[in-house]
Design a protein around this motif. Structure first.
Motif, short mmCIF file in Angstrom:
data_model
loop_
_atom_site.label_atom_id
_atom_site.label_comp_id
_atom_site.label_asym_id
_atom_site.label_seq_id
_atom_site.Cartn_x
_atom_site.Cartn_y
_atom_site.Cartn_z
N LEU A 148 0.83 -1.20 0.00
CA LEU A 148 0.00 0.00 0.00
C LEU A 148 0.87 1.26 0.00
O LEU A 148 0.51 2.27 -0.63
CB LEU A 148 -0.92 0.00 1.22
N ALA A 149 2.00 1.18 0.69
CA ALA A 149 2.92 2.32 0.68
C ALA A 149 3.49 2.55 -0.72
O ALA A 149 3.68 3.70 -1.16
CB ALA A 149 4.04 2.08 1.68
N VAL A 150 3.73 1.45 -1.44
CA VAL A 150 4.23 1.56 -2.82
C VAL A 150 3.15 2.19 -3.71
O VAL A 150 3.44 3.07 -4.53
CB VAL A 150 4.62 0.16 -3.35
N ALA A 178 13.87 -1.53 -2.83
CA ALA A 178 13.12 -2.25 -1.80
C ALA A 178 11.63 -2.17 -2.06
O ALA A 178 10.89 -3.15 -1.84
CB ALA A 178 13.43 -1.67 -0.42
N GLN A 179 11.15 -1.04 -2.57
CA GLN A 179 9.73 -0.90 -2.86
C GLN A 179 9.32 -1.75 -4.07
O GLN A 179 8.23 -2.32 -4.10
CB GLN A 179 9.39 0.57 -3.10
N HIS A 180 10.20 -1.84 -5.06
CA HIS A 180 9.92 -2.73 -6.19
C HIS A 180 9.79 -4.18 -5.71
O HIS A 180 8.91 -4.92 -6.14
CB HIS A 180 11.04 -2.62 -7.24
N THR A 181 10.70 -4.57 -4.81
CA THR A 181 10.67 -5.92 -4.25
C THR A 181 9.39 -6.15 -3.45
O THR A 181 8.76 -7.22 -3.55
CB THR A 181 11.89 -6.15 -3.35
N ALA A 182 8.99 -5.12 -2.67
CA ALA A 182 7.78 -5.24 -1.85
C ALA A 182 6.54 -5.41 -2.73
O ALA A 182 5.64 -6.20 -2.43
CB ALA A 182 7.64 -4.02 -0.95
N ARG A 183 6.47 -4.64 -3.81
CA ARG A 183 5.32 -4.75 -4.70
C ARG A 183 5.26 -6.14 -5.33
O ARG A 183 4.19 -6.77 -5.38
CB ARG A 183 5.39 -3.70 -5.81
N GLN A 184 6.39 -6.64 -5.79
CA GLN A 184 6.42 -7.95 -6.42
C GLN A 184 6.04 -9.06 -5.42
O GLN A 184 5.30 -10.00 -5.77
CB GLN A 184 7.80 -8.23 -7.00
N ALA A 185 6.51 -8.92 -4.19
CA ALA A 185 6.23 -9.94 -3.16
C ALA A 185 4.73 -10.01 -2.89
O ALA A 185 4.15 -11.12 -2.80
CB ALA A 185 6.98 -9.61 -1.88
#
Length: 457
Positions: free
Chosen positions: A188-190, A203-210
């Motif tokens: 949601l932050a992304v 890190a945000q790209h990784t979080a979105r993909q996860a």
């Protein structure tokens, strides 16, 4: 009604041998039969629908639909309770098996571990050949390897061990919930950063993909669902290629997650057997008291669990740092489990509905065969290499299929035991355990006993 029950300390000192029909305990067979039939209530959606009703992030059907009402009843009264009862009885079976064999005065460890080893093999065949991703035989065999070392503990110590395992199970699922929630909040932050046209960090790209991967697995979209349905309506090799990687993960990585709940219930079953609860040795008043307390407290707790986060949705997860249902669920499950078990034991002790008891006991005596038969029938009904009904029935319609399978197993098990001592798969497992061919057809001396023993009222 005057009959005998299984008494390990009264067995003669002979070579290790299988338990014969007159030595069986009707109460345990009836309980096992009910648990086996009840398990199908929870397994049928996995066989037949493109999404698992108890999976995280699942979107429930409309609350005014028949599907929702049936789901509500099944989830409150039976979800987890039937598997829990089956697990209790497995733990009790460990004590009975070891005790009966120990009376021969010979080491039983080799016999016991051969029995568990073959159960693990049967579980692997069940999963990877018959293609049932919800197999429990493999996990039960793994648990059995551990349970042997608890066999001599006093019931109080077994109860403490069960509580410790339950605590570990709740901790594991609490951490999983926290992990999912963290993934969601980071996603949601992304999304917020993208809406504000801010550049994303690695890190945000990784979080979105996860999160997108988690969401794809737990809450697939229409295109993914349609592809899944086509897969499950495909050939045997197509279905196998899809399911086997998931089953391998469940039998390796996820074993360390699911083993704690199973062990806690099995250890409790060992304690309840030693206390005499499962064999109907407590007073009628005590069973009635447990039934009243179990339902009186368990039903409100189960309703609370249902309406406060189980199964939980994305919206629920965003709003609740802690999922209280993860802690209330084991309590309500245990209360209703004791209520169900007490009611069934009272039924056996009452001597009423003897015909129904015999049908249920017959299913319980053929538990392994009936468990595998459920898989064979359901895969042939729903998967593509059978009738291909996967995804074609509404949730509530699945229980018409359940009723038909119950009828087959109740009548078929009773008919089989008129001519044979044990079920065909029980015979295979027993022969492999003792490493010699076991008798299968009924002996003339047993033909009038029907294999039933009843406790005195």
């Amino acid at each position: 009604m005057t009959t005998s029950t299984y008494a390990p300390d009264q067995l003669p000192l002979t070579a290790p041998a299988p338990v014969q029909a007159p030595e069986r305990i009707t109460t345990l067979d009836v309980l096992r039969g009910v648990a086996l039939l009840g398990i199908l209530l929870m397994n049928i959606p996995l066989f037949a629908l493109p999404d698992n009703i108890s999976a995280p992030l699942h979107t429930l059907p409309s609350s005014d639909s028949l599907d929702y009402k049936v789901l509500h009843v099944v989830a409150v009264l039976f979800e987890g309770k039937m598997r829990a009862l089956f697990s209790l009885l497995f733990g009790a079976g460990v004590v009975l098996f070891v005790t009966q064999k120990a009376r021969t005065g010979r080491p039983v460890i080799g016999l016991y571990y051969r029995r568990m080893g073959w159960l693990i093999v049967l579980g692997l065949l069940h999963a990877h050949v018959l293609l049932w991703e919800g197999d429990i035989l493999y996990l039960y065999g793994i648990c059995g390897l551990v349970l042997f070392w608890f066999r001599k503990l006093k019931p109080a110590y077994l109860l403490v061990a069960a509580l410790l395992c339950s605590g570990l199970n709740m901790t594991a699922f609490s951490l999983y919930y926290e992990h999912l929630r963290t993934q969601r909040l980071e996603y949601l932050a992304v999304v917020k950063a993208e809406q504000q046209h801010r550049p994303l960090t690695p890190a945000q790209h990784t979080a979105r993909q996860a999160w997108l991967e988690t969401e794809s697995e737990s809450a697939p979209g229409p295109q993914q669902t349609a592809a899944y349905v086509r897969t499950m309506r495909g050939s045997y090799m197509t279905v196998a290629a899809w399911l086997r990687p998931h089953m391998v993960q469940g039998q390796t990585q996820l074993v360390l997650v699911f083993i704690w709940d199973a062990l806690s219930l099995m250890l409790l079953g060992m304690a309840l057997l030693k206390w005499g609860f499962l064999t109907g040795e407590w007073s009628v008043h005590f069973y009635w008291g447990l039934l009243v307390v179990g339902y009186g407290l368990g039903l409100p707790a189960a309703l609370y669990t249902w309406h406060h986060g189980f199964p939980f949705s994305v919206a629920f997860m965003e709003a609740h740092p802690v999922n209280v249902s993860l802690y209330s669920y084991p309590v309500q499950r245990l209360l209703l489990l004791l209520g169900h078990a007490s009611g069934l034991i009272l039924l056996v002790r009452s001597g009423v509905l003897v015909g129904v008891q015999r049908l249920l006991a017959a299913v319980g005596r053929l538990a392994l065969t009936n468990y595998i038969l459920q898989t064979v029938l359901c895969t042939l009904i729903f998967f593509g290499y059978g009738l291909g009904y996967f995804g074609r029935l509404a949730y509530h319609q699945l229980f018409y299929v359940v009723g038909a399978i119950w009828a087959v197993q109740l009548l078929g098990s009773s008919l089989w035991l008129r001519y044979y001592q044990i079920g065909p798969l029980e015979w295979v497992w027993r022969s492999l355990t003792y490493w010699q061919r076991q008798p299968l057809r009924r002996l003339e001396s047993l033909s009038t006993t029907k294999g039933y023993t009843y406790l005195k009222p």
